[in-house]
Design an enzyme around this catalytic site. Structure first.
Site, PDB file in Angstrom:
ATOM      1  N   SER A  21     -37.705  -3.189   1.150  1.00 18.90           N
ATOM      2  CA  SER A  21     -39.067  -2.668   1.015  1.00 18.90           C
ATOM      3  C   SER A  21     -39.655  -2.871  -0.387  1.00 18.90           C
ATOM      4  CB  SER A  21     -39.095  -1.190   1.398  1.00 18.90           C
ATOM      5  OG  SER A  21     -38.767  -1.064   2.759  1.00 18.90           O
ATOM      6  N   LYS A  70     -34.187  10.223   7.550  1.00 18.16           N
ATOM      7  CA  LYS A  70     -35.327  10.096   8.468  1.00 18.16           C
ATOM      8  C   LYS A  70     -35.533  11.338   9.343  1.00 18.16           C
ATOM      9  CE  LYS A  70     -36.012   5.217   9.418  1.00 18.16           C
ATOM     10  NZ  LYS A  70     -35.931   4.195  10.465  1.00 18.16           N
ATOM     11  N   ASP A 107     -42.066   2.854  13.113  1.00 16.06           N
ATOM     12  CA  ASP A 107     -41.092   1.862  13.607  1.00 16.06           C
ATOM     13  C   ASP A 107     -41.530   1.272  14.950  1.00 16.06           C
ATOM     14  OD1 ASP A 107     -39.251   1.639  11.567  1.00 16.06           O
ATOM     15  OD2 ASP A 107     -37.968   3.259  12.321  1.00 16.06           O
TER      16      ASP A 107
HETATM   17  P1  NAP Z   1     -28.044   4.614  14.660  1.00 18.48           P
HETATM   18  O1  NAP Z   1     -28.955   5.758  14.973  1.00 18.48           O
HETATM   19  O2  NAP Z   1     -26.835   4.841  13.833  1.00 18.48           O
HETATM   20  O3  NAP Z   1     -27.615   3.956  16.058  1.00 18.48           O
HETATM   21  C1  NAP Z   1     -26.665   2.922  16.105  1.00 18.48           C
HETATM   22  C2  NAP Z   1     -26.599   2.353  17.509  1.00 18.48           C
HETATM   23  O4  NAP Z   1     -25.642   1.275  17.513  1.00 18.48           O
HETATM   24  C3  NAP Z   1     -26.128   3.356  18.565  1.00 18.48           C
HETATM   25  O5  NAP Z   1     -26.710   3.041  19.804  1.00 18.48           O
HETATM   26  C4  NAP Z   1     -24.616   3.098  18.560  1.00 18.48           C
HETATM   27  O6  NAP Z   1     -23.971   3.497  19.734  1.00 18.48           O
HETATM   28  C5  NAP Z   1     -24.602   1.584  18.455  1.00 18.48           C
HETATM   29  N1  NAP Z   1     -23.310   1.098  17.972  1.00 18.48           N
HETATM   30  C6  NAP Z   1     -22.857   1.140  16.700  1.00 18.48           C
HETATM   31  N2  NAP Z   1     -21.602   0.608  16.651  1.00 18.48           N
HETATM   32  C7  NAP Z   1     -21.292   0.241  17.917  1.00 18.48           C
HETATM   33  C8  NAP Z   1     -20.156  -0.368  18.515  1.00 18.48           C
HETATM   34  N3  NAP Z   1     -19.082  -0.709  17.784  1.00 18.48           N
HETATM   35  N4  NAP Z   1     -20.173  -0.623  19.834  1.00 18.48           N
HETATM   36  C9  NAP Z   1     -21.259  -0.275  20.588  1.00 18.48           C
HETATM   37  N5  NAP Z   1     -22.375   0.301  20.081  1.00 18.48           N
HETATM   38  C10 NAP Z   1     -22.382   0.550  18.763  1.00 18.48           C
HETATM   39  O7  NAP Z   1     -28.853   3.453  13.909  1.00 18.48           O
HETATM   40  P2  NAP Z   1     -30.391   3.048  14.094  1.00 18.48           P
HETATM   41  O8  NAP Z   1     -31.191   3.681  13.034  1.00 18.48           O
HETATM   42  O9  NAP Z   1     -30.758   3.259  15.507  1.00 18.48           O
HETATM   43  O10 NAP Z   1     -30.342   1.485  13.740  1.00 18.48           O
HETATM   44  C11 NAP Z   1     -29.749   0.557  14.630  1.00 18.48           C
HETATM   45  C12 NAP Z   1     -29.926  -0.861  14.105  1.00 18.48           C
HETATM   46  O11 NAP Z   1     -31.317  -1.181  14.060  1.00 18.48           O
HETATM   47  C13 NAP Z   1     -29.423  -1.062  12.670  1.00 18.48           C
HETATM   48  O12 NAP Z   1     -28.820  -2.313  12.603  1.00 18.48           O
HETATM   49  C14 NAP Z   1     -30.684  -1.030  11.830  1.00 18.48           C
HETATM   50  O13 NAP Z   1     -30.568  -1.789  10.635  1.00 18.48           O
HETATM   51  C15 NAP Z   1     -31.668  -1.684  12.778  1.00 18.48           C
HETATM   52  N6  NAP Z   1     -33.067  -1.315  12.503  1.00 18.48           N
HETATM   53  C16 NAP Z   1     -33.939  -2.335  12.245  1.00 18.48           C
HETATM   54  C17 NAP Z   1     -35.259  -2.048  12.015  1.00 18.48           C
HETATM   55  C18 NAP Z   1     -36.211  -3.171  11.729  1.00 18.48           C
HETATM   56  O14 NAP Z   1     -37.289  -2.911  11.174  1.00 18.48           O
HETATM   57  N7  NAP Z   1     -35.887  -4.396  12.104  1.00 18.48           N
HETATM   58  C19 NAP Z   1     -35.711  -0.706  12.045  1.00 18.48           C
HETATM   59  C20 NAP Z   1     -34.800   0.304  12.337  1.00 18.48           C
HETATM   60  C21 NAP Z   1     -33.467  -0.012  12.565  1.00 18.48           C
HETATM   61  P3  NAP Z   1     -23.275   4.962  19.796  1.00 18.48           P
HETATM   62  O15 NAP Z   1     -24.379   5.931  20.114  1.00 18.48           O
HETATM   63  O16 NAP Z   1     -22.274   4.829  20.874  1.00 18.48           O
HETATM   64  O17 NAP Z   1     -22.648   5.201  18.453  1.00 18.48           O
END
Ligand code: NAP
Length: 277
Positions: A21, A70, A107
């Site tokens: 950012s 957040k 988002d």
């Molecule tokens: P989060 O709340 O920690 O959620 C993580 C997600 O990934 C959950 O659904 C989790 O499943 C799953 N996961 C993690 N490790 C796993 C594994 N080994 N096997 C299967 N599922 C797994 O994180 P978040 O904030 O939602 O972010 C998720 C991703 O989106 C990140 O990579 C983040 O950088 C990206 N993101 C990108 C943007 C963008 O602007 N492009 C914006 C926001 C987020 P469980 O519930 O089973 O743990």
């Protein structure tokens, strides 16, 4: 803010050094000739409220909020938009002139704008969306897809109870699939979205079988490091339109920048290049 004050904004998280950012907002400030600054701030949970209350007094007009704050900022903010309440998290704070902290979540907006830009042929009415993951980002994606009018959202998460929570919060257009059957979701789906952290550098690979994927499905990944994840590579090989996650990061930043600095910024090639620097 008095006219002599230089507007300040930034991003609060912990850790925050990896955030793109500052490059992104710094690029826009320079492009539009705005005499402001955008800084990364690593803040611990116990200091969060004190920092947020002090920042406006120092000339800050607002901040972005990232992991792990957040959700916590919703309890601190004086005003929370409906969508941030529904999502259960905020990523953009506006410090109002009356001293109140206004919290929003952009988002979902960023997600949809990125999709529109990268897959102009996609429309909500085209058919079901398949969503992998049920974390914080998935909540924003699901809220925005429902808002856009997607007829059905298929959702699968390793921890099923998290997907069930989404269904109970977001309603009857959601259908849950077991994680071991996540591959079945792509059958007839107009859109496939990876909202898990799988595929990201340093994390595991996404191993959902995608044999049923057809060229008619638009595929997008929220992961943007690497830019071309294995999921997007597979999508391209199948003939699908593939949309990377960097654009979402850029578009979600637009409303905050506009509110803080009074200029709606353009997301273009130069913006992408700046965020990647
Ligand atoms: P989060 O709340 O920690 O959620 C993580 C997600 O990934 C959950 O659904 C989790 O499943 C799953 N996961 C993690 N490790 C796993 C594994 N080994 N096997 C299967 N599922 C797994 O994180 P978040 O904030 O939602 O972010 C998720 C991703 O989106 C990140 O990579 C983040 O950088 C990206 N993101 C990108 C943007 C963008 O602007 N492009 C914006 C926001 C987020 P469980 O519930 O089973 O743990």
């Amino acid at each position: 803010m008095s006219p002599s004050k230089i507007p300040l904004a930034g991003v609060i998280g912990s850790p925050v050094a990896h955030s793109r950012s500052p490059q992104l907002h710094g690029h826009w400030l320079k492009t539009y000739g705005i005499a402001g600054y955008y800084v990364p701030m690593d803040v611990a949970r116990e200091d969060l409220e004190m920092v947020l209350r002090a920042l406006p007094r120092m000339g800050f007009v607002g901040v972005n909020v990232t992991i792990p704050h957040k959700e916590a900022v919703l309890e601190i903010a004086d005003l929370v938009t409906d969508r941030a309440t529904l999502i259960g998290a905020a990523n953009t704070l506006i410090f109002r002139k009356d001293g109140k902290i206004h919290a929003d979540n952009t988002d979902g907006y960023g997600f949809i704008e990125n999709l529109k830009a990268g897959a102009p042929g996609w429309a909500a009415r085209n058919g079901p969306a398949a969503v992998l993951g049920a974390g914080g980002a998935a909540r924003a994606v699901v809220a925005s897809l429902l808002d856009a009018g997607v007829p059905e959202i298929r959702i699968s998460n390793r921890t099923r109870v998290r997907a069930e929570k989404l269904k109970s919060d977001f309603g009857s257009r959601l259908r849950i699939y077991d994680w071991v059957q996540a591959g079945n979701m792509v059958d007839g789906a107009a859109l496939l979205v990876n909202t898990t952290s799988l595929g990201m550098i340093g994390k595991g690979e996404l191993r959902v079988p995608l044999d049923g994927l057809s060229a008619a499905t638009v595929v997008t990944d929220l992961v943007y490091a690497p830019l071309k994840t294995n999921l997007l590579q597979t999508a391209e090989e199948t003939g699908c339109t593939a949309v990377d996650g960097l654009g979402m990061l850029l578009h979600q930043a637009v409303p905050g920048f506009e509110r803080w600095f009074g200029q709606r910024p353009e997301v273009d090639r130069a913006t992408r290049a700046a965020a990647l620097r």
